[in-house]
Enzyme design. Structure first.
Site, short mmCIF file in Angstrom:
data_model
loop_
_atom_site.label_atom_id
_atom_site.label_comp_id
_atom_site.label_asym_id
_atom_site.label_seq_id
_atom_site.Cartn_x
_atom_site.Cartn_y
_atom_site.Cartn_z
N GLU A 42 3.89 -91.65 26.76
CA GLU A 42 4.96 -91.80 27.78
C GLU A 42 6.12 -92.47 27.06
OE1 GLU A 42 5.13 -90.99 30.98
OE2 GLU A 42 3.16 -91.15 31.90
N CYS A 51 12.48 -96.93 31.78
CA CYS A 51 12.49 -95.57 31.20
C CYS A 51 13.17 -94.59 32.14
CB CYS A 51 11.06 -95.13 30.90
SG CYS A 51 9.98 -95.28 32.32
P1 NAD Z 1 8.14 -99.91 21.23
O1 NAD Z 1 7.89 -98.49 20.85
O2 NAD Z 1 8.97 -100.73 20.34
O3 NAD Z 1 6.76 -100.70 21.39
C1 NAD Z 1 5.76 -100.28 22.29
C2 NAD Z 1 4.41 -100.79 21.83
O4 NAD Z 1 4.05 -100.14 20.60
C3 NAD Z 1 4.37 -102.28 21.53
O5 NAD Z 1 3.17 -102.80 22.02
C4 NAD Z 1 4.41 -102.33 20.01
O6 NAD Z 1 3.82 -103.48 19.44
C5 NAD Z 1 3.59 -101.10 19.64
N1 NAD Z 1 3.80 -100.56 18.31
C6 NAD Z 1 4.91 -100.64 17.53
N2 NAD Z 1 4.71 -99.98 16.37
C7 NAD Z 1 3.47 -99.47 16.41
C8 NAD Z 1 2.68 -98.67 15.50
N3 NAD Z 1 3.16 -98.27 14.33
N4 NAD Z 1 1.44 -98.32 15.86
C9 NAD Z 1 0.93 -98.71 17.07
N5 NAD Z 1 1.63 -99.46 17.96
C10 NAD Z 1 2.87 -99.83 17.63
O7 NAD Z 1 8.75 -99.85 22.70
P2 NAD Z 1 9.31 -101.05 23.56
O8 NAD Z 1 10.63 -101.47 23.01
O9 NAD Z 1 8.26 -102.09 23.76
O10 NAD Z 1 9.50 -100.33 24.98
C11 NAD Z 1 10.67 -99.66 25.36
C12 NAD Z 1 10.46 -98.16 25.35
O11 NAD Z 1 9.39 -97.81 26.21
C13 NAD Z 1 11.67 -97.41 25.88
O12 NAD Z 1 11.92 -96.30 25.05
C14 NAD Z 1 11.21 -96.93 27.25
O13 NAD Z 1 11.87 -95.78 27.72
C15 NAD Z 1 9.77 -96.69 27.01
N6 NAD Z 1 9.04 -96.67 28.27
C16 NAD Z 1 8.59 -95.46 28.75
C17 NAD Z 1 7.94 -95.39 29.97
C18 NAD Z 1 7.45 -94.07 30.54
O14 NAD Z 1 6.73 -94.09 31.52
N7 NAD Z 1 7.84 -92.93 29.98
C19 NAD Z 1 7.73 -96.57 30.70
C20 NAD Z 1 8.19 -97.76 30.18
C21 NAD Z 1 8.84 -97.81 28.97
#
Ligand code: NAD
Length: 537
Positions: A262, A296
């Site tokens: 997502e 999002c």
């Molecule tokens: P992010 O991608 O920076 O981090 C998300 C998670 O991934 C964190 O827990 C982080 O520690 C982990 N992570 C980072 N690198 C990783 C790796 N290499 N391997 C495994 N895990 C890793 O995102 P964010 O800044 O926390 O969240 C914001 C984003 O989330 C926005 O783009 C938003 O649109 C999206 N979002 C989407 C939805 C949806 O339903 N589509 C809902 C909420 C947020």
């Protein structure tokens, strides 16, 4: 409220007394590895990060615990998890206060978006799970397959790695944890490093309800998430940015681990000239600025039809001007995100965008005012990339056709709202949109409906949250066939004889491969060939 108390698993009496029976979900660590909050930089001495080297053992314990958990009758699993609802509601104020402190959310927004919908979520899944997981029969032709009965079961995947973002750090994890556990999976949950206390709080809601190892928390950053995938889980459910989603997709592809992704959004609101203008303006302002735009499904583009553009824009600007900083619109959660928003706004202004309300704050400030921008050119990051902040770009279009074409041109396709009184036309337009969710005269809130699928396409990812469609990702179908036939052999078993070949081709003609007379001839041939086949020729 003291955030240390807020995050403490035993902070609510209900949780504490029910927890006495069995241990709390563990936060594995080879620590101590004190975490620093990337939002404020403060040292979180009450949160211990998990060493990446500890993850493999954590996944192994989850795997050991999962088999026994899956053997617990579904009804009992549901009865245990149903208790989470009362805990959530009883801790509503504590949860809202923690989210206010950790993410900057207004208290009302925290309670409305991250507490109340979760009560519905627990109700929905615990009430419906038995029926949703019930075996379903497969119809088999009794002549072709005599004595055979087929059924589809839905089995748990095994160990689910859940990796989540910081913007809704209670609601987003629960939307997967609850159905995943009910389906018989174990979950290793890695909350965002930006909101570790909210992550700990989510796990504490299950204190004493689950056997040890069924729900574990791995605290830390991307290295911990990556270690989780390397440890060989059975499914990765990820919500987060496109960049991280792609890394996870690659890591999972190398190990053939199924994923649910997502990702980001660039939602548009399409405001048509026959809309209820006051409702549209209010809805768009809320959809753009709730959670300080860190959503999002935030409205990041409004396409308004020329005929009402002046009146609509004036109303949106007026309503935006009434929003109170810190009361209606909270501070942004991280300085990093605030900087991205500022850069996008600056670049758009350089290309001729006009700021109608708000504007960037002083560098380094998280108090980004809700900002309305009038814009014509789309070739700027503010309209191409995800903004994830309180900016509402308004674009005037000639027609609904133009708005739909521009909406669909984005690489993101999560949700879209159509604002119109012409429902029939709206449904026709909805069918042409790429986004996974379309709302008519509303925006974004359907993420809180547990029975409604939340999903996107393109750079918004392919995961599905909520509804039986999400359960399909958290389980795998297992087909079980039972054969009670008394025949000693099947038609298609060895030996392959000339009569079997005749049967095969006569069947092809009889089932539609030939005209009417050809089929009659084939049926006669079949009877004779079957008789020879029975004699072994
Ligand atoms: P992010 O991608 O920076 O981090 C998300 C998670 O991934 C964190 O827990 C982080 O520690 C982990 N992570 C980072 N690198 C990783 C790796 N290499 N391997 C495994 N895990 C890793 O995102 P964010 O800044 O926390 O969240 C914001 C984003 O989330 C926005 O783009 C938003 O649109 C999206 N979002 C989407 C939805 C949806 O339903 N589509 C809902 C909420 C947020």
């Amino acid at each position: 409220m003291d955030s240390k108390t807020a995050a403490h698993p035993d902070a609510a009496g209900t949780a504490a007394s029910e927890a006495a029976a069995s241990p709390a979900p563990a936060t594995a660590s080879a620590g101590p590895f004190p975490m620093r909050n990337p939002a404020g930089g403060e040292l979180l001495d009450d949160v211990t990060a998990t060493a990446p080297s500890a993850i493999a053992a954590m996944v192994a314990s989850a795997r050991a615990a999962q088999a026994a958990w899956a053997a617990v009758p579904i009804r009992e699993r549901a009865e245990r998890i149903a208790k989470v609802k009362k805990r959530l509601l009883a801790r509503a104020e504590e949860i809202a206060a923690l989210l206010h402190h950790e993410c900057g959310k207004p208290i009302e927004e925290a309670a409305l978006a991250e507490v109340l919908p979760n009560a519905d979520l627990v109700d929905y899944w615990t009430v419906s799970i038995e029926e949703l997981l019930d075996e379903s029969p497969v119809d088999l032709d009794a002549l072709a397959y005599p004595g055979k009965v087929g059924r589809i079961r839905r089995d748990p995947r095994g160990v689910v790695a859940l990796i989540t973002p910081w913007n809704y750090p209670v609601a987003i994890p629960l939307r997967t944890i609850v159905p995943a556990l009910l389906a018989g999976n174990a979950v290793v949950f890695k909350p965002s490093e930006v909101t570790p206390r909210a992550g700990a709080l989510v796990a504490s809601l299950f204190d004493g309800l689950l056997p040890e190892g069924v729900l574990t928390v791995a605290q830390g950053g991307g290295d911990v998430g990556a270690a989780l995938i390397e440890a060989g889980v059975d499914l990765v459910v990820f919500t987060g940015s496109v960049a991280t989603g792609k890394k996870i997709a690659v890591a999972c592809a190398e190990r053939l681990i199924p994923t649910s992704l997502e990702l980001g959004g660039k939602d548009s609101a399409v405001v048509l000239s026959d809309c209820d203008l006051e409702r549209a303006a209010r809805g768009v302002v809320w959809g753009a600025f709730t959670n300080a735009g860190q959503n999002c499904a935030s409205i990041e583009r409004v396409y308004v039809e020329q005929a009402i553009a002046d009146r609509f824009i004036a109303r949106v600007v007026a309503l935006t001007g009434q929003l109170r900083a810190g009361v209606d619109v909270g501070a942004m959660t991280t300085a990093r995100q605030a900087e991205i928003v500022r850069r996008q706004l600056d670049a758009a202004v350089e290309r001729g965008a006009e700021i109608l309300a708000g504007g960037a704050p002083e560098a380094g400030s998280l108090a980004f005012p809700p900002t309305v921008v009038m814009i014509e050119r789309e070739d700027t990051p503010l309209l191409q990339d995800e903004t994830f902040g309180p900016i509402l770009p308004v674009i005037v279009v000639e027609s609904a056709e133009e708005a739909i074409a521009r909406t669909n041109a984005s690489r993101f396709a999560l949700t879209t709202s159509l604002w119109t009184r012409g429902y029939e036309r709206a449904h026709a337009l909805a069918r042409r949109l790429r986004s996974g969710v379309v709302t008519i005269n509303n925006h974004g809130f359907t993420g809180a409906l547990p029975a409604a699928p939340w999903t996107g396409t393109g750079d918004s990812g392919h995961g599905v949250t909520s509804s039986p469609h999400a359960l399909a990702e958290l389980t795998r179908p297992r087909f079980v066939l039972e054969d009670r036939s008394r025949a000693k052999s099947e038609l298609w078993w060895y030996p392959y004889t000339p009569s079997l070949r005749t049967v095969a081709f006569a069947m092809a003609r009889a089932r539609g491969g030939a005209g009417f007379f050809g089929r009659i001839g084939a049926l006669v041939e079949l009877v004779a060939a079957f008789a020879r086949r029975l004699l072994g020729r």
